[in-house]
Scaffold this active site. Structure first.
Site, PDB file in Angstrom:
ATOM      1  N   GLY A   1      15.368  -2.421   2.276  1.00 39.67           N
ATOM      2  CA  GLY A   1      14.674  -3.169   1.067  1.00 39.67           C
ATOM      3  C   GLY A   1      15.317  -2.503   0.177  1.00 39.67           C
TER       4      GLY A   1
ATOM      5  N   GLU B   1     -14.174   9.445   2.743  1.00 43.25           N
ATOM      6  CA  GLU B   1     -13.289   9.141   1.454  1.00 43.25           C
ATOM      7  C   GLU B   1     -14.024  10.423   0.180  1.00 43.25           C
ATOM      8  OE1 GLU B   1     -10.888   7.785   2.066  1.00 43.25           O
ATOM      9  OE2 GLU B   1     -11.353   6.980   3.969  1.00 43.25           O
TER      10      GLU B   1
ATOM     11  N   HIS C   1     -12.470  13.451   0.060  1.00 46.32           N
ATOM     12  CA  HIS C   1     -11.163  13.510  -0.237  1.00 46.32           C
ATOM     13  C   HIS C   1     -10.975  13.385  -1.846  1.00 46.32           C
ATOM     14  CE1 HIS C   1      -9.171  12.626   3.458  1.00 46.32           C
ATOM     15  NE2 HIS C   1      -9.299  12.230   3.942  1.00 46.32           N
TER      16      HIS C   1
HETATM   17  P1  ADP Z   1      17.844  -3.971   2.088  1.00 41.12           P
HETATM   18  O1  ADP Z   1      19.912  -4.076   2.376  1.00 41.12           O
HETATM   19  O2  ADP Z   1      18.618  -2.341   1.013  1.00 41.12           O
HETATM   20  O3  ADP Z   1      18.029  -3.602   3.155  1.00 41.12           O
HETATM   21  P2  ADP Z   1      17.859  -6.207   0.241  1.00 41.12           P
HETATM   22  O4  ADP Z   1      19.693  -6.350  -0.595  1.00 41.12           O
HETATM   23  O5  ADP Z   1      18.051  -6.853   1.373  1.00 41.12           O
HETATM   24  O6  ADP Z   1      17.635  -4.533   1.135  1.00 41.12           O
HETATM   25  O7  ADP Z   1      17.307  -6.390  -0.295  1.00 41.12           O
HETATM   26  C1  ADP Z   1      15.867  -7.292   0.061  1.00 41.12           C
HETATM   27  C2  ADP Z   1      15.273  -8.362  -1.474  1.00 41.12           C
HETATM   28  O8  ADP Z   1      14.419  -7.018  -1.752  1.00 41.12           O
HETATM   29  C3  ADP Z   1      15.793  -9.139  -2.661  1.00 41.12           C
HETATM   30  O9  ADP Z   1      16.718  -9.958  -2.142  1.00 41.12           O
HETATM   31  C4  ADP Z   1      15.580  -8.692  -3.439  1.00 41.12           C
HETATM   32  O10 ADP Z   1      14.632  -9.517  -4.168  1.00 41.12           O
HETATM   33  C5  ADP Z   1      14.962  -6.908  -3.763  1.00 41.12           C
HETATM   34  N1  ADP Z   1      15.301  -5.614  -3.873  1.00 41.12           N
HETATM   35  C6  ADP Z   1      16.224  -4.875  -3.329  1.00 41.12           C
HETATM   36  N2  ADP Z   1      16.266  -4.241  -4.030  1.00 41.12           N
HETATM   37  C7  ADP Z   1      16.115  -4.446  -5.369  1.00 41.12           C
HETATM   38  C8  ADP Z   1      16.929  -4.184  -6.695  1.00 41.12           C
HETATM   39  N3  ADP Z   1      16.742  -2.616  -6.800  1.00 41.12           N
HETATM   40  N4  ADP Z   1      16.463  -4.737  -8.175  1.00 41.12           N
HETATM   41  C9  ADP Z   1      16.480  -5.553  -7.420  1.00 41.12           C
HETATM   42  N5  ADP Z   1      15.243  -6.634  -6.385  1.00 41.12           N
HETATM   43  C10 ADP Z   1      15.589  -5.523  -5.336  1.00 41.12           C
HETATM   44 ZN    ZN Z   2      -9.444  10.512   5.453  1.00 42.30          ZN
END
Ligand code: ADP
Ligand code: ZN
Ligand code: MG
Length: 637
Positions: free
Chosen positions: A231, A451, A454
């Site tokens: 992600g 909680e 904490h």
């Molecule tokens: P990965 O391939 O590293 O798992 P992705 O490229 O598939 O991640 O990212 C999934 C979505 O998250 C993208 O399509 C975009 O919408 C969003 N996203 C992830 N990283 C960024 C970033 N650095 N800037 C803007 N959008 C991002």
């Molecule tokens: Zn706890």
């Protein structure tokens, strides 16, 4: 009852959860290469029409079929003429009878064995001729047409299978290769990973002006491996490189090879490379390389032959490539350590680019990109949201914006407000709010004190992050309540005091239960686990124990050279192990005593906060700070 201490360098459960839930966006299906003209039911309809026309034509002359006995009578009466005698039937015209068109009416009869027939005809002077009946049409109907139909059905079924499951297309593998001539993604769509972008700038330059580089004879990286948690935008970045350089983008995902028939994967790799070579300069992108590129020979069950074949083919193709043709291979993985070392050798994916989690500025920029088309109310401060989401990756942030917009829409709002973002973050952080879940009164009381414990400890020790919010609204499956701390800045290093304070915060819940109920519950299990992890890491990894000194007893594992399942042998003696355990215990116990002291001194605040919490279900950090201030209790040592 998780305490949400953020930016935890050690076993951060949230991290693990997020990587478990990590979504991988697959490329859109729309950009497939053109498939062959596809079979349709119209063939069938056409053939049926043709057949019925043929039939009409063949039998169009109305012919009356009569019994043979009647035929004999007609001969006796001299009523027939112009006979045609075939091997199976006799036809002719009936004298005196006219049909509507004014012609003599025809008849036909089935021939029976009648040796006297010719003699009879001669007697009555009836003209006749022999006829050989062509078998062509009947054999056409009974033989060739069914065969044709079978053939068409077979083709139809094959087509269905190959498009539906992607496994039957042995010869042509276009189906799963995605080719985009124009990705329409640029570096402007990617934020927060500026270092990776910078490193890839060179690749962009090479692809857009290969001549410049060829002239100087410099060696261009053949392959670039993007490494980073799920992600973070690896796939996005690869497409952006193609978009920036304005070159075609060929992509294929490693996970697609796994469920294929033997030989298909290798053929597909070959196809991919030959297609790309024809389109140079271009980018070949292999997403989720780990699914395909796991170290060979790691499988105890004798290996996944198909995967190994595909991997071998990939290595062969990579070697056979001349970089000067202007084809750059990119790949992405979130588990570089399991990749086959052969993939990383010079001349293959020899350049690695880290795509890391964004820092606060990066998160703000990502939020800005994704909220471009969202109507934000003026009270929404993206900087503040970025501050509350340390450790989040781009995909999480995109998700938050989306959730917030959905929530606002559900509540018929004109604009997305801060409260929507609050809830969206809560959802993404701790799973969906489960309002329906009811705790009994006693459980609720335990959770409020837990909680509160904490939170008070977090506000009373020097280095813990300030409390953002305390809540006992149950979320998700495991967490009964949570204390959310908001770091004031991103951290890359932690000092001993900071770790000790974090340890104290984690124990705060359990100690509060001890003090108030003189009995303990199972709710602190996760806290204790994380506390012992921290203590153990302090002793074995960070050399923070005075007794054991500066020796590191734990090494980062490097399974790259080792089959899985074989963990490295402990590099210390049994006696040392016992000492380590003792030290860990000592760290935890000292923290325990310290927290007991803190909470005993603040017992009145603990009671008040728990009371307030059971009334309001959630309390802001600001309120707690006021309570502590008015009780005139400052920092603990
Ligand atoms: P990965 O391939 O590293 O798992 P992705 O490229 O598939 O991640 O990212 C999934 C979505 O998250 C993208 O399509 C975009 O919408 C969003 N996203 C992830 N990283 C960024 C970033 N650095 N800037 C803007 N959008 C991002
Ligand atoms: Zn706890
Ligand atoms: Mg991806």
């Amino acid at each position: 009852m998780a305490s949400n201490a953020n930016q935890d360098p050690i076993g951060n459960l949230k991290d693990k959860l997020r990587s478990l839930l990590g979504r991988q966006d697959s490329p859109k299906q729309k950009d497939r290469l053109p498939s062959k003209a596809h079979f349709s039911l119209w063939y069938f309809v056409f053939i049926m029409l043709f057949l019925s026309y043929l039939q009409q034509f063949y039998f169009s002359a109305k012919v009356e079929t009569i019994p043979y006995s009647q035929f004999k009578q007609y001969i006796a009466q001299d009523a027939v003429n112009q006979l045609t005698i075939g091997p199976e039937s006799i036809s002719g015209t009936l004298k005196g009878k006219k049909n509507s068109a004014g012609k003599a009416e025809r008849f036909t009869t089935v021939r029976v064995n009648d040796p006297d027939l010719v003699k009879d005809l001669d007697d009555h002077k009836i003209g006749y001729s022999g006829h050989y009946e062509s078998k062509f049409l009947s054999s056409l109907l009974s033989w060739i047409i069914p065969l044709l139909i079978f053939f068409l059905i077979w083709r139809f079924a094959m087509k269905k299978m190959s498009t539906g499951m992607g496994v039957m297309s042995f010869s042509k593998s276009n189906a799963k290769i995605f080719a985009e001539s124009d990705t329409k993604v640029s570096f402007a769509d990617v934020a927060g990973i500026d270092e990776a972008k910078e490193e890839l700038q060179e690749v962009v330059e090479f692809l857009s002006t290969p001549e410049k580089f060829q002239k100087l004879g410099g060696r261009i990286p053949k392959g670039v491996l993007l490494v980073g948690p799920p992600g973070t935008g690896k796939t996005l970045l690869a497409r952006a490189v193609a978009g920036e350089a304005k070159v075609p983008f060929y992509s294929i995902s490693g996970s697609e090879f796994v469920e294929m028939f033997v030989g298909v994967g290798a053929a597909r790799v070959r196809d991919l490379f030959s297609q790309a070579a024809a389109q140079a300069p271009c980018i070949i992108f292999i997403d989720e390389l780990d699914a395909l590129g796991k170290a060979r020979g790691m499988n105890i069950m004798g290996g996944h032959d198909e995967r190994e074949q595909t991997l071998n083919q990939l290595l062969v193709e990579m070697d056979g490539f001349e970089t000067n043709k202007g084809v750059i291979i990119m790949a992405a993985t979130n588990r570089p350590e399991i990749l086959d070392p052969a993939l990383l050798r010079p001349g293959r994916l020899d350049r690695q680019v880290l795509v890391d989690r964004p820092d606060i500025n990066g998160r703000e920029a990502i939020l800005e990109i994704h909220s471009k088309n969202v109507r934000l109310s003026p009270d929404v401060d993206l900087r503040q949201i970025a501050g509350r989401t340390p450790g989040f990756v781009g995909a999480d942030l995109a998700n938050i914006i989306n959730e917030a917009a959905l929530l606002a829409a559900r509540n018929n709002k004109e604009m997305v407000e801060l409260s929507d973002f609050d809830e969206a973050i809560d959802r993404v952080v701790a799973g969906l709010q489960k309002k329906s879940r009811v705790m009994n009164a006693h459980e609720k009381k335990i959770v409020t004190f837990h909680e509160s414990g904490h939170a008070i400890v977090a506000e009373s020790v020097e280095y813990a992050d300030p409390v953002h919010k305390i809540s006992i609204i149950p979320r998700g499956i495991a967490a009964l309540g949570y204390t959310q701390q908001q770091p004031t800045e991103d951290r890359y290093l932690m000092t001993r005091s900071q770790l000790l304070d974090r340890l104290a915060v984690l124990l705060g819940g359990r100690v509060a239960e001890e003090l108030v109920f003189e009995e303990i519950s199972t709710g602190a299990q996760n806290d204790l686990q994380r506390a012992s992890d921290i203590a153990r890491s302090m002793v074995t990894e960070y050399g923070m124990s005075d007794r054991l000194g500066l020796v590191s007893y734990e090494r980062q594992r490097q399974p790259m050279f080792m089959p899985t399942g074989f963990s490295p042998a402990a590099n210390y003696s049994e006696a040392k192990a016992a000492q380590i355990d003792e030290e860990v215990e000592r760290f935890v116990e000292e923290a325990h005593q310290r927290v007991r002291k803190i909470l005993t001194e603040r017992r009145s605040v603990l009671d008040d906060l728990a009371h307030l919490l059971s009334e309001k279900e959630s309390v802001q950090g600001e309120e707690l700070r006021k309570m502590l201030a008015s009780a005139k209790i400052g920092m603990a040592n």
